[in-house]
Enzyme design. Sequence first.
Site, PDB file in Angstrom:
ATOM      1  CG  HIS A 307      -1.740   1.320   1.278  1.00  0.00           C
ATOM      2  ND1 HIS A 307      -2.552   1.884   0.386  1.00  0.00           N
ATOM      3  CD2 HIS A 307      -1.501   2.448   2.244  1.00  0.00           C
ATOM      4  CE1 HIS A 307      -3.125   3.031   0.835  1.00  0.00           C
ATOM      5  NE2 HIS A 307      -2.135   3.180   1.726  1.00  0.00           N
ATOM      6  CB  CYS A 308       3.550   2.488   2.208  1.00  0.00           C
ATOM      7  SG  CYS A 308       2.711   1.988   3.668  1.00  0.00           S
ATOM      8  CB  ILE A 309       6.857   1.760  -1.722  1.00  0.00           C
ATOM      9  CG1 ILE A 309       7.365   1.651  -0.383  1.00  0.00           C
ATOM     10  CG2 ILE A 309       7.827   2.358  -2.642  1.00  0.00           C
ATOM     11  CD1 ILE A 309       8.385   0.466  -0.421  1.00  0.00           C
ATOM     12  CG  ASP A 312       2.954   6.465   1.178  1.00  0.00           C
ATOM     13  OD1 ASP A 312       1.733   6.104   1.073  1.00  0.00           O
ATOM     14  OD2 ASP A 312       3.534   5.898   2.225  1.00  0.00           O
TER      15      ASP A 312
END
Length: 470
Positions: A307-309, A312
């Site tokens: 989900h993050c890299i 974001d």
Amino acid sequence: MATGNIEDSEQALANSGTVPSVTTLTEWKARVQSREARVGIIGLGYVGLPLTLLFSSEGFRVTGFDVDEKKVDTLNNGASYIWRIEPEHIAAAQAKGFRATTDFKDIAEMDAVLICVPTPLTEHHAPDLSYVETTVHAIAPYVRAGQLIVLESTTYPGTTEEIVVRILTEAGAKRGVNVQIAPPEETEQIDGILVAFSPEREDPGNMITPRREIPKVVGGMDKPATEAACALYGSIFTKTVPVSSPATAEMTKLLENIYRSVNIALVNELKQLCMKMGVDIWEVVDAAATKPFGFQAFYPGPGIGGHCIPVDPFYLTWKAKEYGFTTRFIQLAGEVNEDMPVFVMRQVARALNAQGVATKGAKVLVLGVAYKADVDDLRESPSLAIIEQLQGLGCDVSYNDPFFPKVGHGRKYALNMESTPLERVSEFDCVLIATDHSAYEMETIVAEAKLVVDSRNATRHIQSPKIVRC
């Protein structure tokens, strides 16, 4: 998402009278210290459920909230839907008072409410904060003075104030309940809703660093909110890191992941150059990593996932436009990483052609659809994009993944496929290693395959003319 009506909220708030009303930070901390504080966690996925278990293990009575009735029923029946979280973990939490529900009226009974919902991107790379907005609207009728509301979902700087505080303020005005924003000198009194941001730092599949050893960054709307949140998280994490504001905490999480995105993009680009130069990029990185200062090893792959890299950097790029600022460096890194599945697809096509096999109709087996090794997580997985790219070339694509017997459809994919047994490796024109699960016996796979394209350096200790590394 349940929203409730005025009668429901009034009844729920009346029921919450059994929860002692705190008016000072000292009283709030005392409830945490004595484990009398009730903790509500909204969103029982890869972030919320492990967080639930941490609080339960420390003696807190936790209520989990989710709109997915299947998840709620699974948990209340003592089962789990996340690998590495076993039924006995759920049973242990239930013994400490854990239960799951879809009924948001119970928010009124909580001392702290932690929001762990998705924050994806739209197809145009703009933030999709609908889950956050819907959640805050759902809890707004039931929040009360003395409660701590914490957003954990990764987002751009300003979200906590612009969305969480705004919605709670608008809803609370009708009931005389306000978000507390005390002057700097006020550090004890609590006469409103405490609001903070504390970014999740979950690392699925990490079996080395215990969750409680990951420092927890906390930024509140005022000092009492920050201290209350630090007291709560300090009961389950070894260290808390208070910062001056929610926006600072929000930017902290973005910096952490943008740092990784940029460095992964760097080695992904260098990998492509090294292939042309006949240099092994993995050997280069390993050699550079022997420098005891000024270098941190990042390794190339078929793309980035989780989900993050992948998400974001675009949150900050979008927000920067409000200030007339273009994040050129960040955007370039995002483009390099997003192009990697296409690069891998082209390497498969080239390898097939070198074997005299046309891509149209070629049988390709993709090993691994999870976004990284040994996790049951498909979010933003580059494997999904690679499969669709190969299908676009006319390849007959199958996959194998020990964590996913089936892959249906999601926000960005519609594959509707079932995992192919590894015993059929020899039937395929090409085997693509997209995720290097530890369950894969690479020597056996190489021995039985006609052609192996390795995007993870998983065959680094194997010498065979069948292997094409990319």
